[in-house]
Every structure is written in C-alpha cells, then in structure tokens.
Design an enzyme around this catalytic site. Structure first.
Site, PDB file in Angstrom:
ATOM      1  CE  LYS A 224      -4.391  -1.750   1.111  1.00  0.00           C
ATOM      2  NZ  LYS A 224      -5.391  -2.411   1.964  1.00  0.00           N
ATOM      3  NE  ARG A 264      -7.289  -8.438  -0.199  1.00  0.00           N
ATOM      4  CZ  ARG A 264      -6.828  -7.973  -1.078  1.00  0.00           C
ATOM      5  NH1 ARG A 264      -5.642  -6.976  -0.881  1.00  0.00           N
ATOM      6  NH2 ARG A 264      -7.038  -7.879  -2.345  1.00  0.00           N
TER       7      ARG A 264
HETATM    8  N1  PMM Z   1      -7.258  -4.136   0.455  1.00  0.00           N
HETATM    9  C1  PMM Z   1      -7.432  -4.246  -0.936  1.00  0.00           C
HETATM   10  C2  PMM Z   1      -8.603  -4.926  -1.493  1.00  0.00           C
HETATM   11  N2  PMM Z   1      -9.066  -5.745  -0.628  1.00  0.00           N
HETATM   12  N3  PMM Z   1      -9.825  -6.295   1.516  1.00  0.00           N
HETATM   13  C3  PMM Z   1      -9.275  -6.574   2.799  1.00  0.00           C
HETATM   14  N4  PMM Z   1     -10.121  -7.221   3.674  1.00  0.00           N
HETATM   15  N5  PMM Z   1      -8.421  -5.589   3.506  1.00  0.00           N
HETATM   16  C4  PMM Z   1      -7.707  -4.984   2.622  1.00  0.00           C
HETATM   17  O1  PMM Z   1      -6.793  -4.077   3.158  1.00  0.00           O
HETATM   18  C5  PMM Z   1      -7.837  -4.789   1.214  1.00  0.00           C
HETATM   19  C6  PMM Z   1      -8.986  -5.456   0.765  1.00  0.00           C
HETATM   20  C7  PMM Z   1      -6.826  -3.142  -2.055  1.00  0.00           C
HETATM   21  O2  PMM Z   1      -5.456  -3.876  -2.485  1.00  0.00           O
HETATM   22  P1  PMM Z   1      -5.379  -4.400  -3.921  1.00  0.00           P
HETATM   23  O3  PMM Z   1      -5.908  -3.486  -4.974  1.00  0.00           O
HETATM   24  O4  PMM Z   1      -4.069  -4.727  -4.247  1.00  0.00           O
HETATM   25  O5  PMM Z   1      -5.916  -5.881  -3.779  1.00  0.00           O
END
Ligand code: PMM
Length: 306
Positions: A224, A264
């Site tokens: 992030k 995650r």
């Molecule tokens: N961050 C992203 C997408 N989905 N889900 C949860 N539960 N927590 C998060 O912090 C989260 C998420 C954004 O990241 P990406 O675009 O790389 O998937």
C-alpha cells in the site's frame, strides 16, 4: 496469544499460526498488480502458484479499489470472478471473494467461495447483510467510508483507532440486526481506505486494541501507498508497489505477533515465512523443559546439515 478463529471456515484453516491470504486480482487496473492476471486462465494459474507457495486462502477480486477507481458493472464483475472461483475451489483451494456486491457474493458462495471479503463492511450494498445471513458464510467486514472515487475526501479522524473501532462496532450492530451471527465475522481496519498515510501506523501499532474487541482480525497492508512513502528515496519519490514486499512481510510478522488472524498479501512466500517466524517466536515464550528443547535441537541441526 493465538489469533481468534472464525469457527465456520473449513477445518484445515484452523492453524495455530496467523493465516496467509494470497491476492488474486482479476482486474486490469489494481494499483499493486493491475492487469498481470487479468484473463481467467492467468488468474487461475496465479492462484495455483500462490497455493503452492503456501497461501491458506485465495482472495479473488474483480473490481479495483484503487483510490480514484471507477466502478465496474456487476455483469462484468461476475464474468471476471466466477470462473476463477469455480476453478480454484474445484482444485481444493479455500477461496474468498473480494466484493462489495451482494449478487456477486451470493453467486461466489454458490460456486464454492467459503469467505466473503467486503471492503465496505456491508455499506455499499443494502442486500449484503441478508446474503451473508442466509448463506452463513464467513464475512470480512472492513472499515470503509466510501467508494474509491471519493474516499480520499472522507479521511478525517480524531483518534483514528478509536474512530475505526467505533465504526466497526456500528457495522456489527447493523449486521446482527440483519441476522448475521458474530461467529461469521472477521474485522479489518481497512488500511489505505479513507486513511491518510500517517493514519495507517497507529492502526497497526494499536492492533491489540482491535483484537481485544473479540473478533478475528484481518490485516491488508500489502504494497500500500503508506509503505511507498515509508520507503521513499532521498528525493522523496515513493517506492513503487513491487518494491514494497519486504516491508509487507515485516508487517506480516508484526501483525502475527500482535494477534492478527490473517494477513492479505500479494507476495505469499515471504509472508508465509514471516508468520511462521512469529509463531515460533511466540511458542518459545512459554518456558519448556530440557527434553522438549533437546528434541527441537535435533530437528534443527538435521535441517541445517550440521
Ligand atoms: N485491500 C485491498 C483490497 N481488498 N480487503 C481487505 N479485507 N482488506 C484490505 O486491506 C484490502 C482488501 C486493496 O489492495 P489490492 O488492490 O492490491 O487488492
């Protein structure tokens, strides 16, 4: 401290260590890996690689939540994620669907998803709570204040940790009222979602306060923006997403040692190692007798070839 477990997930996910959720974005535009696994075949192959690397869960998403991103029509989101979920579930993977839409969540559960990961905690779709209640699926309720196109304008806090905990508690009340059981719930502080860079650090450093609220906690720090700023070069240019994996793994170790149920991440191997280090570290905090240590030592010297 062993992380709290959502009891409704398959038995093999009841490990004593923090779990690792690998990200499978079926999107052309995610900030961290946009477009790399965009076709269903590429996404399935990527998911299988993450499984081989030790991911416990695979999180399949078809809509980018990148700040400023536009919404994807529901039919397109369904087309993106369903074949991938079905194929990965058929290969025995524990699959999560990353969606804010009740229709997508319901269809994903029908195709074998065991977890619904909703970055809006039910706020984006009034029907989500009903689907979660009716299916009995495990549900990640993330802290959220608005869609990607407006979230940066909604990032004002007093005490960010207290505010996030309070807003998550309000979500729980609403979800309960719709028939969702507490044992279906996982909470997530929503790092990077309507959070100015500096607000993410107290949410991590004070993770035990969120854990103490009594629900399993998922941490999504992977690649992030706030890590890009932390790792900025001398001229202040943020480190690019792919250069943030070391910092992500460090957060996985720290989050695991402070009670996170799951992390995650995009880069699975380093976080698998990180959560295993945290588990070994923690189990060694309990004094053991000499016999146990001798057995461990044999295993260790065997492993290093000494
Ligand atoms: N961050 C992203 C997408 N989905 N889900 C949860 N539960 N927590 C998060 O912090 C989260 C998420 C954004 O990241 P990406 O675009 O790389 O998937």
């Amino acid at each position: 401290m062993s992380p709290l477990r959502p009891p409704r997930l398959p038995e093999h996910l009841s490990s004593e260590r923090t779990l690792v959720m690998g990200v499978v974005n079926v999107t052309p535009d995610s900030f961290s890996d946009g477009g790399r696994w965009y076709t269903p075949a590429a996404a399935v192959a990527h998911g299988l690689t993450l499984l081989e690397q030790g991911a416990d869960l695979l999180d399949v998403g078809g809509e980018s939540t990148r700040p400023g991103a536009r919404r994807v029509p529901v039919a397109e989101e369904l087309d993106r994620v369903l074949p991938v979920i079905e194929a990965l579930a058929a290969r025995g993977a524990a699959v999560s669907v990353d969606t804010t839409r009740a229709r997508v969540a319901e269809a994903a559960v029908e195709r074998g998803a065991v977890l619904v990961n909703d970055v809006s905690g039910g706020l984006a779709d009034d029907e989500m709570a009903g689907v979660v209640a009716a299916t009995g699926v495990t549900y990640v309720a993330m802290h959220w204040r608005g869609h990607a196109d407006v979230m940066d304008e909604l990032a004002a806090y007093g005490d960010v940790v207290a505010d996030v905990r309070r807003e998550l508690a309000e979500r729980r009340v609403q979800l309960r009222a719709a028939g969702v059981h507490d044992d279906q719930l996982v909470l997530d502080p929503g790092l990077g979602f309507a959070k100015p860079g500096a607000a993410n650090w107290p949410l991590l450093a004070r993770l035990p306060e969120l854990v103490a609220d009594g629900f399993p906690v998922l941490v999504g720090a992977s690649r992030k923006r706030f890590l890009g700023h932390l790792l900025a070069g001398p001229d202040g240019t943020p480190a690019p997403p792919l250069a943030r994996d070391g910092a992500t793994a460090a957060i996985s170790a720290l989050a695991a040692s402070h009670g996170a149920w799951c992390v995650r991440v995009h880069d699975v191997p380093a976080s698998v190692d990180a959560v295993r280090v945290a588990a070994a570290w923690q189990s060694a905090q309990v004094p053991r007798d000499d016999d146990e240590l001798a057995v461990d030592d044999d295993a260790r010297t065997g492993g290093t070839g000494r």
